[in-house]
Structure formats: structure tokens, C-alpha cells
Scaffold this motif. Structure first.
Motif, PDB file in Angstrom:
ATOM      1  N   ALA A 147       1.095  -1.103   0.335  1.00 64.43           N
ATOM      2  CA  ALA A 147       0.522  -0.190   0.217  1.00 64.43           C
ATOM      3  C   ALA A 147       0.720   0.679   0.442  1.00 64.43           C
ATOM      4  N   ASN A 148       0.285   2.149  -0.327  1.00 64.99           N
ATOM      5  CA  ASN A 148       0.992   3.794  -0.716  1.00 64.99           C
ATOM      6  C   ASN A 148       1.904   3.514  -1.587  1.00 64.99           C
ATOM      7  N   LEU A 149       1.831   3.409  -2.551  1.00 65.71           N
ATOM      8  CA  LEU A 149       2.910   4.068  -3.200  1.00 65.71           C
ATOM      9  C   LEU A 149       3.301   4.680  -4.154  1.00 65.71           C
ATOM     10  N   PRO A 150       4.191   5.233  -4.102  1.00 69.17           N
ATOM     11  CA  PRO A 150       3.950   6.813  -5.138  1.00 69.17           C
ATOM     12  C   PRO A 150       3.790   6.110  -6.304  1.00 69.17           C
ATOM     13  N   VAL A 151       3.132   7.156  -6.819  1.00 69.05           N
ATOM     14  CA  VAL A 151       3.725   7.132  -8.706  1.00 69.05           C
ATOM     15  C   VAL A 151       4.846   7.581  -9.098  1.00 69.05           C
ATOM     16  N   PRO A 152       5.186   6.034  -9.676  1.00 70.23           N
ATOM     17  CA  PRO A 152       6.388   6.437  -9.855  1.00 70.23           C
ATOM     18  C   PRO A 152       6.997   7.223 -10.799  1.00 70.23           C
ATOM     19  N   VAL A 153       7.786   7.588 -10.983  1.00 73.63           N
ATOM     20  CA  VAL A 153       8.479   8.257 -11.926  1.00 73.63           C
ATOM     21  C   VAL A 153      10.064   7.835 -12.677  1.00 73.63           C
ATOM     22  N   LEU A 154      10.123   7.266 -14.017  1.00 75.41           N
ATOM     23  CA  LEU A 154      10.199   7.012 -14.611  1.00 75.41           C
ATOM     24  C   LEU A 154      12.361   7.410 -14.556  1.00 75.41           C
ATOM     25  N   ALA A 155      13.171   6.737 -14.676  1.00 72.78           N
ATOM     26  CA  ALA A 155      14.215   6.826 -14.972  1.00 72.78           C
ATOM     27  C   ALA A 155      14.937   7.991 -15.975  1.00 72.78           C
ATOM     28  N   SER A 156      15.810   8.839 -15.215  1.00 70.01           N
ATOM     29  CA  SER A 156      16.308   9.402 -16.845  1.00 70.01           C
ATOM     30  C   SER A 156      17.205   9.462 -17.151  1.00 70.01           C
ATOM     31  N   GLU A 157      17.419   8.926 -18.269  1.00 72.62           N
ATOM     32  CA  GLU A 157      18.424   7.917 -18.850  1.00 72.62           C
ATOM     33  C   GLU A 157      19.493   8.961 -20.048  1.00 72.62           C
ATOM     34  N   VAL A 158      21.037   8.616 -19.909  1.00 74.24           N
ATOM     35  CA  VAL A 158      22.102   9.403 -20.582  1.00 74.24           C
ATOM     36  C   VAL A 158      22.031   8.486 -21.800  1.00 74.24           C
ATOM     37  N   ALA A 159      22.754   9.038 -22.248  1.00 75.90           N
ATOM     38  CA  ALA A 159      24.593   8.121 -23.362  1.00 75.90           C
ATOM     39  C   ALA A 159      25.307   8.204 -22.656  1.00 75.90           C
ATOM     40  N   GLY A 160      25.414   6.454 -22.827  1.00 74.30           N
ATOM     41  CA  GLY A 160      27.225   6.083 -21.810  1.00 74.30           C
ATOM     42  C   GLY A 160      26.624   5.198 -20.851  1.00 74.30           C
ATOM     43  N   ASN A 161      25.131   5.477 -19.928  1.00 70.47           N
ATOM     44  CA  ASN A 161      24.674   4.315 -19.194  1.00 70.47           C
ATOM     45  C   ASN A 161      24.445   2.914 -19.367  1.00 70.47           C
ATOM     46  N   PHE A 162      25.205   2.606 -18.334  1.00 72.55           N
ATOM     47  CA  PHE A 162      24.656   1.083 -18.730  1.00 72.55           C
ATOM     48  C   PHE A 162      23.532   0.576 -17.715  1.00 72.55           C
ATOM     49  N   PHE A 163      22.959  -0.532 -18.387  1.00 72.00           N
ATOM     50  CA  PHE A 163      21.310  -0.852 -17.927  1.00 72.00           C
ATOM     51  C   PHE A 163      21.594  -1.893 -16.345  1.00 72.00           C
TER      52      PHE A 163
END
Length: 178
Positions: A2-18
Motif C-alpha cells: 500500500a501507499n506506493l508513490p506514483v513512479p517517476v521513470l529513470a532518466s536515461e543518458v547516453a553511455g549509461n549501462f542498464f
């Protein structure tokens, strides 16, 4: 969950690893929230007296579903208070005991004020239990905002609500989006 916040998607930048952290932020958190959004269904199980010619918010003393804890059956029990900001679908119904005189109505309130365009009115049917439902509306709620359903009747005197198995005052609230 219960009471999970609305998720904010991670911001992706070039060169980041998954990474696992990126996957959790972008996929798992969003999926978990969308599988368990804020949802409330409350009904009235004890009759309530309503005054003729006045809008009366209905008490909701039975919680059927409240996934985020936005309602109390004892304190301010007419309200569902948003725990998460967003757009919500809201609908309510008010039912009255048998009485053939006057008009019956229902409408939604936001923070104690009527929500424009939600009032429905009809002439009472002769000597039968009567219910009036509001239209389903999408309402933007901030965390802490509350919604209620109110009833109106003009029988000429006090009239109690009906709490039968199929007709009783109720409020439905469901998160619809950010």
C-alpha cells in the motif's frame, strides 16, 4: 504494497549501462504501482437522517476496498482523502427510504464544495425506495484533497437513507493517471 508513490521513470543518458537499479526504477516500480493503484469503495451500513431542502454529505461506515488508507469509518467518514496526487474517477450514489413526496438528488463534493456538473435530480417514485447516482467524473486530486457524495431531498421533513443490500449510499474512487 500500500501507499506506493506514483513512479517517476529513470532518466536515461547516453553511455549509461542498464543496471538492476535502472530496471527497478523504470520497470519494476511502475509495474508494481500500476498493479496496485489507489482504489476505494465505501458504503453506508447504518441509516442517516437527511434534512429536507439541504445537501447532506453521506456517512460511509463500511469500507469494502481501500488500497491506500484514504478513508476512516469513524473520523470524517464521509470522505475519501487522496494519499497520492493524480486524476481519479469518482462516482457516488445516495438511496432513501420509501417516500413518494418531492425530489431526490445526488452530487459529488471536492474539499467540501460541489463539483460542477455532478448533480443529478429526479422526482420521487410513488412509495418506493429510491436511489440517485452521480455521473462518473474524472477529478484531479492533490495529496490531502478529499471527495464526498451528498444527497438532497424535498420530502417536507427529515428522511432517512436506505441501506438495503442493493440500494445504499456509496462512493467509488479509483486512480486514473498522473
Amino acid at each position: 504494497m500500500a501507499n506506493l508513490p506514483v513512479p517517476v521513470l529513470a532518466s536515461e543518458v547516453a553511455g549509461n549501462f542498464f543496471t538492476a537499479a535502472l530496471a527497478r526504477a523504470g520497470i519494476y516500480n511502475a509495474g508494481t504501482f500500476l498493479l496496485n493503484p489507489p482504489l476505494f469503495v465505501g458504503t453506508q451500513n447504518t441509516t442517516q437522517s437527511t434534512t429536507t431542502g439541504a445537501w447532506t454529505v453521506t456517512s460511509l461506515d463500511t469500507t469494502q476496498v481501500d488500497s491506500y488508507g484514504g478513508h476512516s469509518n469513524t473520523t470524517n467518514n464521509s470522505r475519501y482523502t487522496a494519499q497520492v496526487a493524480g486524476l481519479y474517477q469518482v462516482c457516488g450514489v445516495v438511496g432513501w427510504a420509501s417516500n413518494a413526496t418531492g425530489i431526490r438528488g445526488a452530487r459529488l463534493h471536492l474539499n467540501g464544495a460541489p463539483i460542477q456538473g455532478t448533480a443529478q435530480m429526479t422526482i420521487a417514485a410513488s412509495g418506493s425506495v429510491h436511489a440517485m447516482a452521480t455521473p462518473v467524473r474524472v477529478v484531479r486530486l492533490g495529496a490531502g484533497d478529499y471527495v464526498e457524495v451528498a444527497g438532497w431531498q424535498s420530502s417536507g421533513g427529515a428522511l432517512v437513507t436506505n441501506v438495503g443490500s442493493d440500494i445504499a449510499p456509496a462512493l467509488w474512487v479509483c486512480w486514473a493517471g498522473a
